[in-house]
Motif scaffolding. Sequence first.
Motif, PDB file in Angstrom:
ATOM      1  N   VAL A  94       0.836  -1.205   0.000  1.00  0.00           N
ATOM      2  CA  VAL A  94       0.000   0.000   0.000  1.00  0.00           C
ATOM      3  C   VAL A  94       0.871   1.255   0.000  1.00  0.00           C
ATOM      4  O   VAL A  94       0.727   2.151  -0.842  1.00  0.00           O
ATOM      5  N   LEU A  95       1.809   1.326   0.955  1.00  0.00           N
ATOM      6  CA  LEU A  95       2.631   2.529   1.090  1.00  0.00           C
ATOM      7  C   LEU A  95       3.547   2.713  -0.118  1.00  0.00           C
ATOM      8  O   LEU A  95       3.720   3.833  -0.626  1.00  0.00           O
TER       9      LEU A  95
ATOM     10  N   ILE B 169      -9.973   6.431 -10.444  1.00  0.00           N
ATOM     11  CA  ILE B 169      -8.533   6.152 -10.379  1.00  0.00           C
ATOM     12  C   ILE B 169      -8.227   4.843  -9.674  1.00  0.00           C
ATOM     13  O   ILE B 169      -7.141   4.300  -9.816  1.00  0.00           O
ATOM     14  N   PHE B 170      -9.194   4.319  -8.886  1.00  0.00           N
ATOM     15  CA  PHE B 170      -8.977   3.034  -8.216  1.00  0.00           C
ATOM     16  C   PHE B 170      -9.484   1.863  -9.062  1.00  0.00           C
ATOM     17  O   PHE B 170      -9.565   0.745  -8.576  1.00  0.00           O
TER      18      PHE B 170
ATOM     19  N   GLY C 209      -1.603  -0.431  -9.707  1.00  0.00           N
ATOM     20  CA  GLY C 209      -1.158  -0.098  -8.347  1.00  0.00           C
ATOM     21  C   GLY C 209      -2.268   0.365  -7.439  1.00  0.00           C
ATOM     22  O   GLY C 209      -2.486  -0.199  -6.350  1.00  0.00           O
ATOM     23  N   LEU C 210      -3.027   1.385  -7.838  1.00  0.00           N
ATOM     24  CA  LEU C 210      -4.102   1.897  -6.988  1.00  0.00           C
ATOM     25  C   LEU C 210      -5.231   0.882  -6.832  1.00  0.00           C
ATOM     26  O   LEU C 210      -5.875   0.827  -5.780  1.00  0.00           O
ATOM     27  N   ALA C 211      -5.477   0.076  -7.878  1.00  0.00           N
ATOM     28  CA  ALA C 211      -6.504  -0.971  -7.754  1.00  0.00           C
ATOM     29  C   ALA C 211      -6.102  -1.996  -6.697  1.00  0.00           C
ATOM     30  O   ALA C 211      -6.936  -2.444  -5.890  1.00  0.00           O
TER      31      ALA C 211
ATOM     32  N   ARG D 145      -6.599  -0.462  -3.197  1.00  0.00           N
ATOM     33  CA  ARG D 145      -7.998  -0.515  -2.752  1.00  0.00           C
ATOM     34  C   ARG D 145      -8.415  -1.942  -2.380  1.00  0.00           C
ATOM     35  O   ARG D 145      -9.071  -2.153  -1.361  1.00  0.00           O
ATOM     36  N   ARG D 146      -8.037  -2.943  -3.204  1.00  0.00           N
ATOM     37  CA  ARG D 146      -8.418  -4.325  -2.901  1.00  0.00           C
ATOM     38  C   ARG D 146      -7.801  -4.785  -1.585  1.00  0.00           C
ATOM     39  O   ARG D 146      -8.453  -5.485  -0.796  1.00  0.00           O
ATOM     40  N   LEU D 147      -6.545  -4.439  -1.331  1.00  0.00           N
ATOM     41  CA  LEU D 147      -5.916  -4.837  -0.073  1.00  0.00           C
ATOM     42  C   LEU D 147      -6.638  -4.204   1.110  1.00  0.00           C
ATOM     43  O   LEU D 147      -6.857  -4.852   2.147  1.00  0.00           O
TER      44      LEU D 147
END
Length: 539
Positions: free
Chosen positions: A407-408, A457-458, A476-478, A481-483
């Motif tokens: 995430v980070l 964007i997600f 990456g952003l998807a 969000r899933r995590l």
Amino acid sequence: MMQLAIATGVTALATGLFLAPLSAQLDDQAMRRALAIAQTTAAEPRLDDALEASRPSPHGPVQNEAERIRAATGAEYVVIMDKRGVRWSHTDPDEIGRHVSTNPSAALSGREVMQIDEGTLGRSARGKVPLRDEHGKVVGAVSVGIAYESVQERLLSTVPQLLAYAGGALAAGALAAYLVSRRLQRRTHDLAFSDISALLAEREAMLHGIREGFVALDGQGRIRLMNDEAQRLLDLRAEDTGRPLEAALPPGRTTDVLAGRVSGADLLAVSGHRVLVANRMPTDDGGAVVTLRDRTELERLGRELDGTRGLIDALRAQDHEHANRLHTLLGLLELGLHEEAVEFVTRVVGVHRATAEQVTERIHDPLLAALLVGKATVAAERGVSLRIASGTRLPDRLIDPHSLVTVLGNLVDNALDATAGAPDAQVEVEVRAEGRTAVVRVADNGPGVPEERRAEIFTEGWTTKEPPAHGQRGIGLALVRRLAERYGGGAVVDERPGGGAVFTVTVPDALSEELPEPAGMAGDPGGARRAEDATEAGR
């Protein structure tokens, strides 16, 4: 031919099953008719008086009455006998006065009898009843016979008609078999049964052997068929076959791609922690076939390649910087300015040590700390100021630090890409714990995200960047969000005061209840030294 043979066999069986009870029914009808004639004859009021007042004679009143009834009813014979079993009437006058050929005891005892029996006139259907006087006393008996040949004639007369009906039914069955056979041949492309069986075996081997996911949908959007790989990639079960797609999968882009609400080739989708590439092809019956490829490892390798390229760029820049520092140090030493040389080296080393100590004082998880130290170095080389927010505080109690690293890392990478090359580029990172919930906040002073695009964007595949040579962007952003959603959290983006974007991700239950912190992580120079050493080794 097989259908025609079945139709012929069924027709013959039905005909035989119809004829068998028909014969018994005709026998029963003939016996009942004989019994009815006998009952009518025995009811004649003058017959008992004639038996008592006369003698057996070919021209007597009993014979005349019996012949009249036989002629009127069409019976083969009407025999009237006295209590001794002597005939008073018969079709053959020579038999009058003789004893009957069959046992009359049942009728003379007062019972009515129906039977098929052999007599002097051959085989016949017979009915025998007692003959009573006006006081109800049995004075004789009446026996009536119906020629059995007439029963057989009735049976045989029905056979041509029955065969005509059966032939018509067989012709209709043959025509239907032909039409069904032609339609079946068209539907199966003239394949024989053995070919269909072989194709089925090959299909099963192919479906369960290939390493790509395969999902077949019918015209109503129900899952018609799927292989083992599709079950693994989409977290489905064999019991989901036959269920609507929306009932088997959670709402989201993956379901939209499989249902055909998103068009295109090589569409990206995220199922759990897996990155999938889906292709959908409609079928003639209104359904569709969807193939799924697992790109999780490829995406991971691509991200590692991107990181490696970034590290190479950083090392190249550091090589130039290191060369400049060595030249400066060499010049100071050659000029005899030893104190200035020591001060110069101390200042250069102190900058890196201060960054590592700042991170490890606030973030006690070694993986996250090492990540931020490395990202700070990359940011410095790209001309971006990466700061740790004052509210950052994360104890070493993470249950799954690798998920938080993903995430980070994705958020910081996006922030660096958004601000790189801009004057006074800044990225601020905040990681804090709220009970057992981890909150990650990354802000940048880049161009920001328009309000109308913040929900997109997600989504898998959405990006404003040029795709790299090794694959596609928009993952990456998807994944972020899933995590977050996997732990019951979420990811949002807002506008940063003064311009830019702020990404906030909440991950519930990311920290354990109580886990003692390792000594040396909070304010311990040794912990800072280890994080710095790990960073230096990676560099």
